[in-house]
Design an enzyme around this catalytic site. Structure first.
Site: not given
Length: 596
Positions: A531-532
């Site tokens: 989930h960058p």
């Protein structure tokens, strides 16, 4: 009689499987027939809107602009079309490290990943129409209002509160209303979770069953929701298998993006053809949290001193490009059960009956990814999430490949890996608002070289304390009355590197190992959530309308603009933000038309 029925089911399943394979081959032959492809011979390289990247944001924006704008739209994508197999939910992991995955690796991590080869995390990112929305685990999340209120207060962004974003979240969520949702009676594990919700009603916990972007047993991503309905629109052109290598800025009448340099490699000879595309109205960068900052820096837009150190001519000094990278970090823990789940294992997966259910009705293990439910605590201190993954036996070769685990670490985490009929599940504990921040920087100026990605996991001690809090509460759930019927056994990993701290015999009885052991555990076997965000952040890199600061006609619209983590899966939130950006773009176009 029973044997005859079983033989009949096997023959039937094999027959259906043959037809499915035939369908796959046909679809494989047709997969490159993307309509409205911009051909090199056209020489018409000027578009009102140039969109870089066809992930969640890029596909959503392309759809809305193609439908509602009077301008011409070009969508540039480095990959091509995904094959039909990408739509089978359970086969998600088999796409990783394939032709539709950029297959990034982090730099060696200083504070975590010690049980991984070279202490590097695998960072898959989608390469093809749909981007990571065709590579992710398809989970929907409604969003958490206080996340946006926090941004609004901290960054003084008056138009970024939940009130402003919620209409777009409602619109994005509406796309998922007829999607597949895990029911409380799906398995004994989901039944236990339903009981736990009543047992722990006094706790400030939110229970939710998984809702997937899955329809009729197939992945239903932004490609099906947004992109496919407009792909034949006369105002839209697509440019697949094309890499944007450079953004050219011009100073008159004010600093603006005037063109992009695009490279297309010949499949057979690997020769590259480069050409420029002129931007008449707006450049919209949707390349994701790793590649949006990479493209900007490769174009000389970023921190002046770092660019000069790489001999990259500076076009525009934006110091915070590539900084502020955030991501959720997971601590998995395996739990075996002495009850038929049903949970996912190799025997169940290869069962002819399971194959028959999927091919006939889109149900069974192939019809979702096995994530069954979530528990969250949205408190000010240590907000955490607990995810329940219904997998009893984990294939060693497959998971080691996509996780980068060293073999001893994998076997410590999944000690019953050898038992193909084992029932169980994995509890995944994470901190919803981690404080650790990393960066995306360049190794050199070529866009064909991977960027240097440093998530810097667990660099802040608060993230360790938060994750321990999550795990302790996960253990409370698993050892509660609600789960007693499953006869769960928590398998505390026996890691040589952590042996001074545990697990000791008492830990398997009381399930209360020391915090020193838990700290050691997460620094060895913790994994990224994929989930960058944050590398072209609101406030520092883009303004409140997502326009690059100081560049009049260039926006960034993807997870890189998120100033902080989303308290759940970010995909639907990104779609909502793209919808909002489209509304600003269309409003600006209408205003210009009225002036004319």
């Amino acid at each position: 009689m029973g044997q005859r029925i079983q033989k009949f089911l096997i023959v039937g399943a094999l027959g259906i499987a043959f037809l499915a394979i035939l369908a796959v081959l046909v679809c494989r032959l047709l997969e490159d027939s993307i309509p409205n492809v911009l051909t090199v011979e056209e020489r018409n390289y000027a578009f009102d809107y140039v969109i870089v990247g066809s992930g969640t944001a890029g596909s959503t924006l392309t759809s809305l602009l193609a439908k509602h704008s009077n301008g011409s739209v070009l969508l540039i994508e480095a990959g091509g079309a995904y094959g039909l197999l990408s739509r089978i939910p359970l086969l998600t992991t088999f796409q990783q490290k394939g032709i539709n995955d950029w297959a990034f690796l982090s730099v060696p991590q200083k504070h975590s990943s010690r049980g991984l080869i070279e202490q590097r995390q695998c960072l898959p990112r989608g390469k093809g129409l749909g981007g990571s929305a065709n590579l992710n685990y398809m989970l929907h999340f409604d969003g958490h209002g206080p996340d946006f209120e926090d941004w609004k207060l901290k960054l003084n962004l008056s138009n970024w509160g939940w009130q402003q974003l919620s209409p777009f979240m409602t619109a994005a969520t509406a796309k998922t209303m007829d999607m597949f949702q895990i029911t409380s009676g799906y398995s004994k594990l989901t039944q236990a979770l339903a009981k736990a919700e009543a047992e722990f009603v006094h706790k400030p916990w939110t229970f939710r069953r998984s809702r997937y972007n899955i329809k009729n047993g197939l992945r239903h991503s932004v490609v099906q929701q947004f992109l496919q309905p407009v792909m034949k629109n006369s105002r839209l052109r697509l440019l697949p298998h094309a890499l944007v290598k450079f953004i050219k800025l011009s100073k008159k009448p004010m600093l603006h993006a005037s063109s992009v340099l695009v490279g297309i490699k010949d499949e057979h000879h690997q020769k590259e053809q480069n050409f420029r595309i002129e931007i008449k109205r707006e450049l919209i960068i949707c390349a994701g949290a790793y590649q949006s900052p990479q493209l900007l820096q490769a174009s000389g837009i970023g921190n002046k001193s770092r660019l000069l150190a790489l001999n990259i001519p500076v076009q525009h000094d934006l110091p915070m490009v590539g900084q502020g990278l955030h991501d959720h970090f997971n601590l998995p823990l395996y739990v075996s059960i002495n009850s038929i789940g049903p949970t996912l294992n190799q025997d169940a997966l290869l069962s002819p009956v399971n194959l028959y259910h999927y091919l006939s009705s889109g149900t069974g293990h192939f019809g979702n990814f096995g994530v069954l439910g979530h528990v969250a605590r949205h408190t000010k201190q240590f907000p955490f999430g607990i995810t329940f993954f219904g997998a009893g036996a984990i294939d060693e070769t497959a998971l080691m490949s996509i996780s980068n685990f060293k073999r001893p670490a994998f076997r410590a985490l999944f000690p019953r890996f050898y038992n193909s009929s084992q029932e169980g599940f994995v509890i995944i504990s994470s901190c919803l608002q981690p404080k650790s921040r990393g960066s995306v920087q360049l190794l050199n100026k070529s866009m064909r070289r991977n960027p240097l990605i440093d998530p810097n996991y667990l660099s802040q001690v608060e993230d360790v304390a938060c994750t321990i809090e999550a795990l302790k509460n996960a253990v409370k759930l698993v050892t509660s009355k609600s789960f007693a019927e499953l006869q769960p056994r928590i398998h505390w990993p026996k890691l040589q590197e952590c042996s001074n701290f545990g697990p000791f015999e008492r830990d398997f009885v009381k399930n209360q190992p020391s915090e020193h052991y838990l700290d050691c555990l997460m620094r060895h076997i913790g994994l990224t959530s994929h989930h960058p965000g944050g590398t072209c952040s609101l406030g520092s890199v883009v303004d409140e309308h997502l326009t690059l600061r100081g560049i009049a006609n260039a926006r960034v619209v993807d997870a890189s603009i998120l100033p902080g983590p989303i308290s759940g899966n970010p995909n639907t939130v990104i779609a909502a933000i793209a919808m909002r950006a489209a509304s600003w773009i269309l409003k600006s176009e209408l205003q210009d038309f009225r002036k004319a």
